[in-house]
Design a protein around this motif. Structure first.
Motif, mmCIF file in Angstrom:
data_model
loop_
_atom_site.group_PDB
_atom_site.id
_atom_site.type_symbol
_atom_site.label_atom_id
_atom_site.label_comp_id
_atom_site.label_asym_id
_atom_site.label_seq_id
_atom_site.Cartn_x
_atom_site.Cartn_y
_atom_site.Cartn_z
ATOM 1 N N PRO A 78 -12.487 -1.849 3.330
ATOM 2 C CA PRO A 78 -11.418 -0.872 3.553
ATOM 3 C C PRO A 78 -11.834 0.227 4.507
ATOM 4 O O PRO A 78 -12.996 0.628 4.566
ATOM 5 C CB PRO A 78 -11.171 -0.317 2.142
ATOM 6 C CG PRO A 78 -12.464 -0.508 1.428
ATOM 7 C CD PRO A 78 -13.060 -1.764 1.979
ATOM 8 N N LYS A 79 -10.856 0.708 5.265
ATOM 9 C CA LYS A 79 -11.030 1.853 6.152
ATOM 10 C C LYS A 79 -9.671 2.505 6.323
ATOM 11 O O LYS A 79 -8.637 1.914 5.983
ATOM 12 C CB LYS A 79 -11.615 1.423 7.488
ATOM 13 C CG LYS A 79 -10.744 0.443 8.269
ATOM 14 C CD LYS A 79 -11.345 0.074 9.616
ATOM 15 C CE LYS A 79 -12.654 -0.655 9.437
ATOM 16 N NZ LYS A 79 -13.223 -1.079 10.738
ATOM 17 N N CYS A 94 -0.806 6.491 7.407
ATOM 18 C CA CYS A 94 -2.204 6.125 7.198
ATOM 19 C C CYS A 94 -2.464 5.754 5.743
ATOM 20 O O CYS A 94 -2.016 6.449 4.819
ATOM 21 C CB CYS A 94 -3.128 7.277 7.612
ATOM 22 S SG CYS A 94 -3.085 7.604 9.402
ATOM 23 N N VAL A 95 -3.197 4.665 5.547
ATOM 24 C CA VAL A 95 -3.634 4.221 4.229
ATOM 25 C C VAL A 95 -5.084 3.777 4.348
ATOM 26 O O VAL A 95 -5.600 3.586 5.452
ATOM 27 C CB VAL A 95 -2.765 3.063 3.708
ATOM 28 C CG1 VAL A 95 -1.320 3.469 3.566
ATOM 29 C CG2 VAL A 95 -2.882 1.847 4.625
ATOM 30 N N LYS A 96 -5.742 3.598 3.206
ATOM 31 C CA LYS A 96 -7.107 3.082 3.202
ATOM 32 C C LYS A 96 -7.073 1.662 2.682
ATOM 33 O O LYS A 96 -6.823 1.430 1.493
ATOM 34 C CB LYS A 96 -8.025 3.946 2.347
ATOM 35 C CG LYS A 96 -9.503 3.548 2.494
ATOM 36 C CD LYS A 96 -10.431 4.551 1.845
ATOM 37 C CE LYS A 96 -11.903 4.193 2.108
ATOM 38 N NZ LYS A 96 -12.820 5.149 1.490
ATOM 39 N N ALA A 97 -7.306 0.709 3.593
ATOM 40 C CA ALA A 97 -7.227 -0.703 3.232
ATOM 41 C C ALA A 97 -7.993 -1.512 4.264
ATOM 42 O O ALA A 97 -8.388 -1.004 5.313
ATOM 43 C CB ALA A 97 -5.772 -1.160 3.151
ATOM 44 N N ASP A 98 -8.162 -2.785 3.949
ATOM 45 C CA ASP A 98 -8.817 -3.710 4.881
ATOM 46 C C ASP A 98 -7.782 -4.118 5.928
ATOM 47 O O ASP A 98 -6.771 -4.742 5.593
ATOM 48 C CB ASP A 98 -9.315 -4.939 4.111
ATOM 49 C CG ASP A 98 -10.149 -5.855 4.993
ATOM 50 O OD1 ASP A 98 -9.763 -6.090 6.150
ATOM 51 O OD2 ASP A 98 -11.187 -6.346 4.505
ATOM 52 N N PRO A 99 -7.981 -3.791 7.219
ATOM 53 C CA PRO A 99 -6.957 -4.100 8.222
ATOM 54 C C PRO A 99 -6.679 -5.588 8.337
ATOM 55 O O PRO A 99 -5.530 -5.997 8.519
ATOM 56 C CB PRO A 99 -7.543 -3.524 9.520
ATOM 57 C CG PRO A 99 -9.011 -3.362 9.268
ATOM 58 C CD PRO A 99 -9.154 -3.103 7.817
ATOM 59 N N GLY A 100 -7.718 -6.417 8.236
ATOM 60 C CA GLY A 100 -7.501 -7.858 8.331
ATOM 61 C C GLY A 100 -6.645 -8.375 7.190
ATOM 62 O O GLY A 100 -5.774 -9.232 7.387
ATOM 63 N N GLN A 101 -6.859 -7.848 5.960
ATOM 64 C CA GLN A 101 -6.069 -8.289 4.826
ATOM 65 C C GLN A 101 -4.629 -7.811 4.934
ATOM 66 O O GLN A 101 -3.693 -8.531 4.558
ATOM 67 C CB GLN A 101 -6.702 -7.779 3.524
ATOM 68 C CG GLN A 101 -8.103 -8.294 3.253
ATOM 69 C CD GLN A 101 -8.129 -9.788 3.009
ATOM 70 O OE1 GLN A 101 -7.145 -10.356 2.590
ATOM 71 N NE2 GLN A 101 -9.254 -10.425 3.305
ATOM 72 N N ILE A 102 -4.413 -6.612 5.441
ATOM 73 C CA ILE A 102 -3.045 -6.111 5.620
ATOM 74 C C ILE A 102 -2.312 -6.951 6.661
ATOM 75 O O ILE A 102 -1.116 -7.261 6.516
ATOM 76 C CB ILE A 102 -3.058 -4.624 6.029
ATOM 77 C CG1 ILE A 102 -3.684 -3.779 4.905
ATOM 78 C CG2 ILE A 102 -1.651 -4.140 6.326
ATOM 79 C CD1 ILE A 102 -2.973 -3.896 3.574
ATOM 80 N N ARG A 104 9.042 -4.877 -0.279
ATOM 81 C CA ARG A 104 8.593 -3.516 -0.012
ATOM 82 C C ARG A 104 7.163 -3.364 -0.540
ATOM 83 O O ARG A 104 6.915 -3.369 -1.742
ATOM 84 C CB ARG A 104 9.532 -2.514 -0.665
ATOM 85 C CG ARG A 104 9.208 -1.062 -0.324
ATOM 86 C CD ARG A 104 10.255 -0.118 -0.906
ATOM 87 N NE ARG A 104 11.563 -0.326 -0.309
ATOM 88 C CZ ARG A 104 12.581 -0.903 -0.951
ATOM 89 N NH1 ARG A 104 12.434 -1.316 -2.208
ATOM 90 N NH2 ARG A 104 13.735 -1.067 -0.351
ATOM 91 N N ILE A 105 6.196 -3.246 0.389
ATOM 92 C CA ILE A 105 4.785 -3.074 0.041
ATOM 93 C C ILE A 105 4.492 -1.570 0.006
ATOM 94 O O ILE A 105 4.693 -0.870 1.001
ATOM 95 C CB ILE A 105 3.869 -3.768 1.067
ATOM 96 C CG1 ILE A 105 4.310 -5.224 1.292
ATOM 97 C CG2 ILE A 105 2.432 -3.686 0.625
ATOM 98 C CD1 ILE A 105 4.251 -6.066 0.071
ATOM 99 N N LEU A 106 4.008 -1.067 -1.135
ATOM 100 C CA LEU A 106 3.706 0.356 -1.303
ATOM 101 C C LEU A 106 2.189 0.526 -1.390
ATOM 102 O O LEU A 106 1.541 -0.012 -2.293
ATOM 103 C CB LEU A 106 4.376 0.898 -2.567
ATOM 104 C CG LEU A 106 5.914 0.816 -2.600
ATOM 105 C CD1 LEU A 106 6.433 1.205 -3.961
ATOM 106 C CD2 LEU A 106 6.523 1.709 -1.531
ATOM 107 N N LEU A 107 1.621 1.281 -0.434
ATOM 108 C CA LEU A 107 0.181 1.566 -0.416
ATOM 109 C C LEU A 107 -0.033 3.071 -0.474
ATOM 110 O O LEU A 107 0.709 3.823 0.186
ATOM 111 C CB LEU A 107 -0.455 0.994 0.853
ATOM 112 C CG LEU A 107 -0.373 -0.534 1.018
ATOM 113 C CD1 LEU A 107 -0.882 -0.953 2.380
ATOM 114 C CD2 LEU A 107 -1.148 -1.235 -0.089
#
Length: 730
Positions: free
Chosen positions: A423-424, A459-467, A576-579
């Motif tokens: 995550p980033k 902006c969110v903190k997540a793995d860009p490839g997984q998103i 609807r994806i909520l992060l």
């Protein structure tokens, strides 16, 4: 006198009077008046409707015939008014019994207008420009009226019919209209009389609400047809009348009978009114008011009576008291049962998904051990049979099958939320924007993609490839729901969820939502409940694994987010994806520099792996690169080997989950005996699962299963050289 006796006496008197009167009326008027009047009026009204439909048929034919054709669209787009004047000249307009035509462009501006008479008043259609397109959005073609100034002909109305002008030449097609055609004719009393067939029929235009002034109105057959404007409001009435002598004769004879009955009925009802007011009406009114208002105090004047109304009032009072108590108890019980059912349903769903996730993660972990051996030995075979094309091809096929199986296990780990994430802080607007072109190639040109991105940073903190995988999986799912094409909309928006908006998966707080909406087939409620289950699919055999949405669910949940699905059959779906939103700026994505690290060495490596086939593969790869390798399948034996080496162990390679002593305990004891030893965990689980093993402050690296010999050799060299060391925070 009691109520029962009073009602009985009044009904007897009323029955005798009305039976005599109705019998007399039945004998005199039933056959003549009923048959003649009913059939005559029905036939006359049908003829009036048919006449008026025939009068407007030519106007409708002109609107339909003169608005179709590719040439019309082309000439309108070229603004060729000379062609329009030749096409819709006065002779053509008059041949269709019309007085005026209007042609409007697609944007609502007037392209052409031609009036045979009263040109100044008919130069433009009196309809707002913004309403022209709305007129053609209805199920039926526009048909409305508008008034003209009064003159010697009396009240003047203009009947208007319209048709869209479409490129394909068919006004009923689904293609968007390029122009709008209207044809109209002026109506007034004189023109209507001239068009009526010979006979006793009369027609006139009258204002709305006007009353007939004919002295023989009761002997007339009258039918009123409303003239409505473009908004559906009544402007005037087309009134058709017909004098019928037979009807007049029957009505005059029937009037005498009704006068006699009326006189008797008046006397009877006066007596009836006086008696009912005293004995029935007042108690009934008090009872009705009490029931309507649910106010038993209105029954107070009746409660002391001993007759039937007094007993009824007391029963109503007792009923209301019992009803109030029962209603209060039922509402409390219903609220409790509803809350209990919702809680049970949420708990069952959560437990089912958690159980399936644990099963999928366990299967993927065990399968990764087998895939590690399959892919590793396939690579060794490829190297060994480099000079034998046939054998190398077989090894390549084994390696390809292993890669495909590894992809399946990654999806299972994603669903079970056990894959390794990096995550980033990322801006979802950038992710969606960068993915737009790739997604278009994946889903095909027959589907239009639109994006609506949040103006502020998302902006969110997540793995860009997984998103990115989440968005691609949802896009592919939408593509399959729109086999004949459609619209895919991807939207990002910052939202705030309060306590009232929280769900089982999403708590209150600040979120960034990715909304993926399609115009496809939609889903029913039963399908919506199962879409995130692994291996569940509505596609045919061989067209899907059923892991696409399960993978989405696992990635989103591991990223501390939630999913809300809205869908109806035939009306598309919205995911609807909520992060959770973060306020930090997005991190720049930097590619790691490629360093040609030496892959061989002479260090001592201790390998601890309970799967024999994996352990043998690791040892063979490491020995092939010159390392001194010690291997065991148990933690106690690893501790003994480390003690025997007197701290001369440079690297520990260990599985994480093992029987007896887990990987964390093995690493802790080996590092106590060999302080300089570095740690490399080889596992099919994620860092979170490793943290659960109690590694404390131990520094370690992770290599995800399955891996290739080159990947293992490079990672071992990287760890031994001290690059990229991680530390578990406990």
């Amino acid at each position: 006198m009691h109520v029962r006796q009073t009602i009985l006496l009044l009904l007897l008197l009323l029955g005798v009077a009305f039976v005599a009167g109705l019998e007399k009326m039945r004998r005199v008027e039933e056959q003549k008046l009923g048959a003649v009047v009913g059939e005559s009026r029905k036939a006359w009204i049908s003829s009036v409707k048919a006449f008026w439909m025939q009068q407007g048929a030519r106007l409708e034919i002109m609107a339909r015939d003169r608005s179709n054709g590719v040439e019309h669209v082309q000439k309108i787009l070229e603004n060729d008014t000379n062609w329009a004047a030749e096409t819709w000249d006065e002779r053509t307009i008059a041949s269709f019994s019309a007085d005026v035509v209007w042609v409007y462009r697609k944007d609502g501006s007037l392209f052409y207008a031609k009036a045979v008479t009263r040109k100044s008043e008919l130069s433009a259609l009196p309809v707002p420009v913004v309403a022209i397109e709305k007129l053609f959005g209805r199920d039926q073609a526009p048909h409305f009226y508008f008034p003209l100034a009064d003159d010697s002909d009396g009240l003047n109305m203009v009947e208007v019919r319209g048709m869209p002008v479409r490129p394909g030449g068919n006004a009923d097609s689904k293609q968007p209209a390029e122009a709008y055609f209207f044809a109209g004719r002026i109506l007034n009393d004189n023109r209507l009389r001239e068009s009526m067939p010979p006979g006793d029929n009369e027609v006139s235009i009258q204002p709305v609400g006007a009353k007939s002034s004919s002295a023989t109105e009761t002997s007339q057959m009258r039918y009123a047809l409303p003239c409505r404007d473009w908004q559906g409001r009544d402007l005037a009435m087309l009134v058709f009348t017909n004098e019928n002598k037979a009807l007049s004769d029957l009505e005059s004879r029937g009037d005498r009978v009704f006068l006699i009955m009326l006189a008797g009925a008046v006397v009877l009802f006066i007596l009836l009114y006086l008696l009912l007011c005293r004995a029935v009406v007042r108690p009934l009114r008090l009872t009705i008011d009490a029931l309507h208002n649910e106010d038993v105090s209105k029954l107070k004047p009746l409660l002391h009576q001993t007759a039937e109304f007094g007993e009824l009032a007391r029963l109503i009072r007792d009923y209301f008291e019992q009803q109030m108590n029962l209603t209060r108890e039922m509402l409390e019980r219903i609220g409790t049962e509803r809350a209990l059912r919702e809680s049970e349903e949420m708990l069952r769903h959560s437990q089912k998904m958690e159980a399936v996730g644990r099963l999928a993660g366990g299967v993927a972990h065990d399968f990764n051990n087998l895939l590690t051996a399959i892919i590793g030995y396939a690579n060794l075979l490829r190297q060994r049979f480099a000079q034998d094309p046939a054998a190398r091809q077989h090894a390549d096929l084994i390696h390809q099958a292993g890669d495909q199986a590894a992809g399946l296990t990654r999806q299972l780990l994603a669903f079970s939320r056990k894959q390794l994430l990096q995550p980033k802080v990322i801006d979802l607007n950038t992710i969606v924007d960068n993915l737009n072109r790739l997604l278009q190639r994946i889903i095909g040109e027959h589907i239009e993609i639109r994006t609506a991105l949040e103006a502020a940073p998302a902006c969110v903190k997540a793995d860009p490839g997984q998103i990115e995988q989440v968005i691609v999986n949802l896009g592919v799912n939408a593509r399959d729901a729109m086999p004949r094409g459609g619209l895919l909309t991807i939207r990002t928006v910052n939202i705030e969820l309060g306590d009232a908006d929280r769900t089982e998966d999403v708590a209150a707080g600040a979120y960034v939502a990715i909304e993926v909406t399609d115009t496809g087939e939609g889903m029913d409620e039963e399908t919506k409940k199962r879409i995130f289950e692994p291996f569940f699919t509505t596609k045919g055999p061989g067209k899907g694994t059923g892991l696409g949405l399960a993978t989405v669910y696992g990635i989103v949940r591991q990223s501390r987010g939630g999913i809300v699905v809205e869908s109806e059959l035939g009306r598309g779906s919205t995911f609807r994806i909520l992060l959770p939103r973060v306020d930090a700026p997005a991190e720049l994505t930097e590619s790691a520099p490629v360093v040609a690290a030496r892959s061989a060495g002479a260090e001592t490596i201790l390998v601890v792996e309970d799967e024999e086939i994996v352990r043998e593969l690791v040892c063979e790869i490491l020995r092939g690169h010159g390392y001194r390798v010690l291997a065991t399948d148990r933690g106690t034996e690893a501790e003994r080997l480390a003690r025997a080496e007197n701290g001369r162990i440079d690297l520990l390679i260990s599985d994480v989950v093992m029987p007896g002593m887990n990987g964390g305990e093995v690493a802790r004891r080996v590092c106590e005996l060999a302080p300089r030893a570095r740690v490399l965990f080889v596992s099919g689980y994620s860092e979170n699962d490793m943290a659960d093993q109690g590694l404390g402050a131990l520094e370690f690296q992770v290599l995800q299963k399955p891996f290739t010999p080159a990947t293992l050799a490079g990672k071992v060299r990287e760890v031994l050289d001290g690059a990229g060391r991680m530390k578990d925070e406990g």
